[in-house]
Design a protein around this motif. Structure first.
Motif, short mmCIF file in Angstrom:
data_model
loop_
_atom_site.label_atom_id
_atom_site.label_comp_id
_atom_site.label_asym_id
_atom_site.label_seq_id
_atom_site.Cartn_x
_atom_site.Cartn_y
_atom_site.Cartn_z
N ILE A 97 0.85 -1.18 0.00
CA ILE A 97 0.00 0.00 0.00
C ILE A 97 0.89 1.24 0.00
N ARG A 98 0.65 2.15 -0.90
CA ARG A 98 1.45 3.36 -0.97
C ARG A 98 0.65 4.55 -0.43
N PHE A 99 1.37 5.47 0.23
CA PHE A 99 0.67 6.59 0.85
C PHE A 99 1.54 7.84 0.85
N GLN A 100 0.87 8.97 1.09
CA GLN A 100 1.57 10.24 1.22
C GLN A 100 0.89 11.09 2.27
N GLN A 101 1.70 11.79 3.05
CA GLN A 101 1.21 12.79 4.01
C GLN A 101 1.89 14.11 3.71
N LEU A 102 1.10 15.18 3.61
CA LEU A 102 1.64 16.52 3.45
C LEU A 102 1.39 17.32 4.72
N MET A 103 2.40 18.05 5.15
CA MET A 103 2.24 19.00 6.26
C MET A 103 2.69 20.37 5.76
N PHE A 104 1.88 21.36 6.09
CA PHE A 104 2.23 22.75 5.74
C PHE A 104 2.26 23.55 7.03
N VAL A 105 3.33 24.29 7.23
CA VAL A 105 3.51 25.07 8.45
C VAL A 105 3.45 26.56 8.11
N ASP A 106 2.49 27.25 8.73
CA ASP A 106 2.37 28.70 8.61
C ASP A 106 2.90 29.30 9.91
N ALA A 107 4.09 29.86 9.88
CA ALA A 107 4.74 30.37 11.08
C ALA A 107 4.32 31.79 11.41
N GLY A 108 3.38 32.36 10.66
CA GLY A 108 2.94 33.73 10.93
C GLY A 108 4.10 34.71 10.80
N GLU A 109 4.32 35.49 11.84
CA GLU A 109 5.41 36.48 11.81
C GLU A 109 6.73 35.88 12.30
N GLY A 110 6.70 34.59 12.64
CA GLY A 110 7.93 33.95 13.08
C GLY A 110 8.80 33.53 11.90
N GLU A 111 9.98 33.02 12.22
CA GLU A 111 10.92 32.57 11.20
C GLU A 111 10.75 31.06 10.98
N LEU A 112 10.68 30.64 9.72
CA LEU A 112 10.54 29.22 9.37
C LEU A 112 11.84 28.75 8.73
N ILE A 113 12.44 27.72 9.33
CA ILE A 113 13.74 27.23 8.87
C ILE A 113 13.61 25.80 8.37
N GLN A 114 14.05 25.56 7.16
CA GLN A 114 14.00 24.23 6.56
C GLN A 114 15.27 23.46 6.92
N ASN A 115 15.09 22.16 7.25
CA ASN A 115 16.24 21.34 7.64
C ASN A 115 16.42 20.21 6.64
N GLU A 116 17.66 19.88 6.36
CA GLU A 116 17.95 18.83 5.38
C GLU A 116 17.44 17.46 5.81
N ASP A 117 17.26 17.25 7.11
CA ASP A 117 16.79 15.95 7.60
C ASP A 117 15.27 15.81 7.53
N GLY A 118 14.60 16.77 6.94
CA GLY A 118 13.17 16.63 6.69
C GLY A 118 12.26 17.23 7.73
N PHE A 119 12.80 18.03 8.65
CA PHE A 119 11.92 18.68 9.60
C PHE A 119 12.01 20.19 9.43
N LEU A 120 11.07 20.90 10.05
CA LEU A 120 11.04 22.35 10.00
C LEU A 120 11.18 22.91 11.41
N GLN A 121 11.79 24.09 11.50
CA GLN A 121 11.90 24.78 12.76
C GLN A 121 11.22 26.14 12.67
N VAL A 122 10.57 26.51 13.76
CA VAL A 122 9.91 27.81 13.86
C VAL A 122 10.58 28.57 15.00
N LYS A 123 10.94 29.81 14.75
CA LYS A 123 11.56 30.62 15.79
C LYS A 123 10.84 31.97 15.93
N GLY A 124 10.66 32.39 17.18
CA GLY A 124 10.14 33.73 17.46
C GLY A 124 8.71 33.95 17.03
N ALA A 125 7.90 32.90 16.98
CA ALA A 125 6.52 33.04 16.52
C ALA A 125 5.56 33.20 17.70
#
Length: 822
Positions: free
Chosen positions: A239-267
């Motif tokens: 069985i094949r599947f996909q999950q999408l996540m979208f992060v809206d950090a507002g006025e904070g900073e959104l940082i993309q990481n090579e290991d596949g996660f996201l960081q939010v700072k100062g939001a």
């Protein structure tokens, strides 16, 4: 000022009362989902404490953890470790050529070869009829982790809650002067999960990641997206599947990481959206073809275009409208306790009221428009090897999941069951032919999955024909809504099930027609002589009761649709030939055709009372001898049981019009068979107890399963159709009665407060549904009916039974109402 103060006090009391009815709340997070728990479903922790969300297909449970929030996700169509895409016969799971040996198998039943040894009924059934194809199991989907960096020792005023009325989960707490909140919901209108994290007098610094327990997967980040793709292992065709996540950090900073996660700072306001699909489609035998990646992206685009506020508003409107269709309000003083403390305190009316409303929420969350029904765990599973595969057990559990959708006014939740039954009927035609040599109709065994598995169970001792039981729910849905278009749609399934039994029934030594091979789920007999696994038999009472129920429903359906007159007549000829119901040596309803029952047997299954509930053919008002025998059976079986069995006993005692006994079991269910998150435990977790408990409460307050066959009769025993008549030659035998076509026009009898517990001296319920197409609101005081309002959802007629009196026939047009008082 005094008036304002008084208003505030009254508002606070009303607010607490409302929250106590629908809100689960806690002052600590759920336990972490440890590796030990994920590997052993009997370990306690996350699954018993986290709070569930769901839109009927996509489900989630959130921990509310302080340093790390864990959100577990499920897709109800995701299974693993079985097969799909075989040819039509093989996909059913049937053992090829079983029909060549079927009479050989039946011969050992006729010879009475009990036990489990070579040549026994079980051994022969296993050898020639039982499937060797793996059933598989319901699979976990993904996990989302949101790390906050917060120290739990610095937190004050922590609360975690789930409002069943709105379907919104929340967490809030303070760290110093900072105030942090979270919201979670799974939207059915928009097929998306949404989360919101906010901070006041502080900022948010989050790490957002996702993974899955399935080995084959990949996680990448792209801008504001985290994309997870993967496979669930199958014996054939993963069985094949996909999950999408979208992060809206507002006025904070959104940082993309090579290991596949996201960081939010100062939001201060972070919104997270999740969409997910798999490649499953309910098309037999392939079960494949959904464009899951495109669907995930399209739903995400729609959600982002709407924005969080509109998504939330649409979700709350959707859930609250369904929750408002039926509301139970019992009289009690709110305790102000958290839900886990409320359970620990023991039985209470407050807990009973909350459990009812919450279980309706679980139904909404786990069964909407997905093409498969809720399973043993509803929608929620985090184990690669869940209890009993989290599958579909056809010897009560999947049927019990849907008893309450009718009475508790959630009829739209029934669609997945109908869709799944269409697949079973298609697949089951191959099983009927290949296993049993039956050329007409369809058959299904004890267990099923989402891939059309209908073959006999791999254990010969579990040989069962489940079609009659599963079809009962199909016809009940018509009985409640009176929709002839729906009846036309499901009639081929009913007829196919009946056709199978017509050919499958065989004469026994006394000449009566019996179902065999079979068993009486999941009990044993003559265990001293042949061992505790001696289960296979012939003509078990429950089979005979359900065949009568199916044949009667099929006759009525064909009559309403004005078709198959010859087939109707053939069923009417067969019914009196069915093996009779028997009262045994202890005065009990016999479970088997021979008097093998033991008064010390306290088995959790009481399948030989299925004609009492969920059937309609045993009743204190129509069959007093069989009712007395049922009472003895209930006494033998005792008061302590598993979760779902406790729920069933609640229904039994309600049908026996013993409100205090029904309430005793409902008390036990809610206080002794509930985890901290009010999930029912068998043990461990099975959701059927939640749903069965609601059904039992509905039957305490309103019953509508009896029909007025004689509308001129003034008493209910003279008016009601009676399905069993005492055999004048053998008084302890009761022969099945064939209905004539006039039963299709017989009004249903609405029995008001048939089993009101003395502990519920005052209360009200809004929106109960009655057969015939009616909704009923009931209020009572001092243990007596105050008022009932009966609303017609379609043109129809009914009779009211209350306080021992039977009304004349009352006719209402669609939209009209009748108020009933004493």
């Amino acid at each position: 000022m005094k008036k304002h103060a008084l208003f505030l006090i009254l508002f606070t009391v009303v607010s607490w009362q409302t929250r106590a009815q629908t809100v689960l709340n806690y002052d600590t997070p759920a336990s972490p989902f440890t590796k030990a728990e994920r590997n052993n479903y009997r370990k306690m922790g996350f699954m018993q404490e986290a709070l569930p969300l769901g839109n009927g297909r996509l489900g989630a449970m959130f921990s509310g953890g302080i340093a790390e929030d864990h959100i577990m996700l499920n897709d109800i169509t995701l299974w693993m470790n079985t097969k799909r895409g075989l040819d039509s016969v093989a996909q059913s799971g049937v053992k090829m050529g079983g029909y060549k040996h079927f009479e050989e198998v039946r011969a050992v039943y006729e010879e009475g070869r009990y036990g489990t040894g070579e040549g026994s009924m079980e051994a022969m059934s296993t050898k020639y009829l039982s499937s060797t194809q793996p059933l598989g199991s319901y699979a976990p989907f993904t996990d989302v982790f949101i790390t906050t960096g917060h120290d739990s020792t610095s937190v004050s005023n922590y609360t975690r809650s789930l409002d069943a009325h709105s379907g919104i989960g929340t967490v809030d707490y303070n760290i110093g002067s900072g105030y942090f909140t979270r919201e979670y919901f799974c939207s059915h209108p928009n097929e998306v999960m949404a989360m919101r994290y906010t901070a006041q007098n502080a900022t948010l610094n989050l790490k957002i990641s996702t993974t899955t327990l399935h080995d084959v997967h990949q996680v990448t980040s792209d801008g504001a997206y985290i994309i997870l793709t993967g496979e669930a292992p199958m014996v054939q065709d993963p069985i094949r599947f996909q999950q999408l996540m979208f992060v809206d950090a507002g006025e904070g900073e959104l940082i993309q990481n090579e290991d596949g996660f996201l960081q939010v700072k100062g939001a201060t306001d972070v919104k997270i959206y999740v969409t997910a699909y798999i490649d499953y489609l309910p098309v037999y035998p392939r079960f494949k073809g959904r464009d899951y990646k495109t669907d995930s992206q399209n739903k995400m685009d729609e959600a982002l275009a709407m924005g969080y506020s509109k998504l939330k508003s649409a979700h709350v409107t959707d859930v609250s409208a369904l929750m408002d269709r039926c509301q139970l309000k019992l009289d009690y003083k709110p305790s102000g306790l958290t839900t886990d403390q409320l359970i620990k305190r023991g039985a209470s009316i407050e807990l009973e009221n909350l459990y009812f409303n919450y279980s309706r929420y679980l139904q909404i969350s786990s069964s909407r428009t997905a093409p498969v029904p809720s399973n043993l765990q509803g929608l929620w599973n985090g184990h690669l090897k869940p209890a009993w595969n989290a599958d579909y057990h056809n010897d009560i559990n999947v049927a019990m999941n849907y008893w309450m959708v009718e009475t508790a006014n959630l009829p739209k939740s029934f669609k997945p069951y109908v869709d799944w039954m269409k697949i079973l009927a298609e697949s089951g035609e191959y099983v009927a032919k290949e296993a049993y040599g039956v050329q007409n109709g369809w058959s299904v065994g004890l267990n099923s999955n989402v891939f059309g598995f209908t073959a006999p169970n791999v254990h010969g001792r579990r040989m069962q024909q489940s079609g009659a039981w599963l079809c009962q729910n199909l016809f009940e849905h018509y009985a409640f809504n009176q929709d002839k278009t729906y009846l036309e749609d499901i009639y081929p399934i009913l007829k196919g099930a009946a056709e199978f039994y017509v050919d499958f029934l065989a004469p026994w030594k006394d000449g009566s027609l019996v179902v065999y091979p079979t068993w009486s789920p999941e009990n044993t007999y003559l265990s001293k002589e042949f061992g505790k696994l001696n289960k296979q038999t012939y003509g078990a009472a429950w089979d005979q009761q359900m065949v009568l129920n199916l044949f009667t429903d099929c006759i009525e359906a064909a009559t309403v649709l004005n078709k198959d007159a010859a087939f109707r007549a053939s069923l009417q000829r067969i019914i009196p030939k069915l093996s009779p119901q028997k009262i045994g040596q202890y005065g009990q309803v016999q479970e088997w055709p021979e008097d093998w029952d033991s008064p010390t047997d306290q088995h959790r299954h009481i399948s030989h009372l299925i004609a009492l509930h969920p059937g309609r053919d045993f009743s204190p008002l129509t069959t007093p001898e069989l009712t007395d025998a049922a009472l003895i059976t209930m006494k033998h079986r005792g008061d302590i049981s598993t979760g779902w069995s406790t729920a069933w006993k609640t229904n039994f005692w309600a049908r026996l019009h013993n409100g205090d006994k029904a309430h005793q079991f409902y008390q036990f269910l809610t206080s002794q068979r509930a985890y901290a998150n009010l999930f029912d435990f068998h043990p461990p977790f099975q959701i059927d107890g939640n749903f069965g408990g609601v059904s039992g409460v509905c039957d305490m307050l309103l019953q509508s399963h009896l029909r007025s066959a004689d509308n001129t009769a003034k008493t209910i025993d003279a008016a009601a159709f009676v399905a069993y008549q005492q055999d004048p030659k053998t008084p302890n035998h009761f022969i099945a009665v064939a209905p004539n076509e006039t039963l299709a026009e017989a009004p249903y009898i609405l029995h008001l407060l048939p089993a009101l517990p003395s502990a519920w001296s005052k209360g009200s319920v809004k929106g109960l549904r009655a057969r015939g197409g009616f909704e009923v609101d009931v209020a009572w005081e001092n243990g007596k009916l105050k008022e009932a309002k009966i609303h017609a959802t379609t043109d129809g007629a009914f009779r009211v039974y209350s306080e021992g009196k039977l009304s004349n026939v009352i006719t209402l047009k669609t939209g009209e109402s009748k108020t009933w008082t004493y």
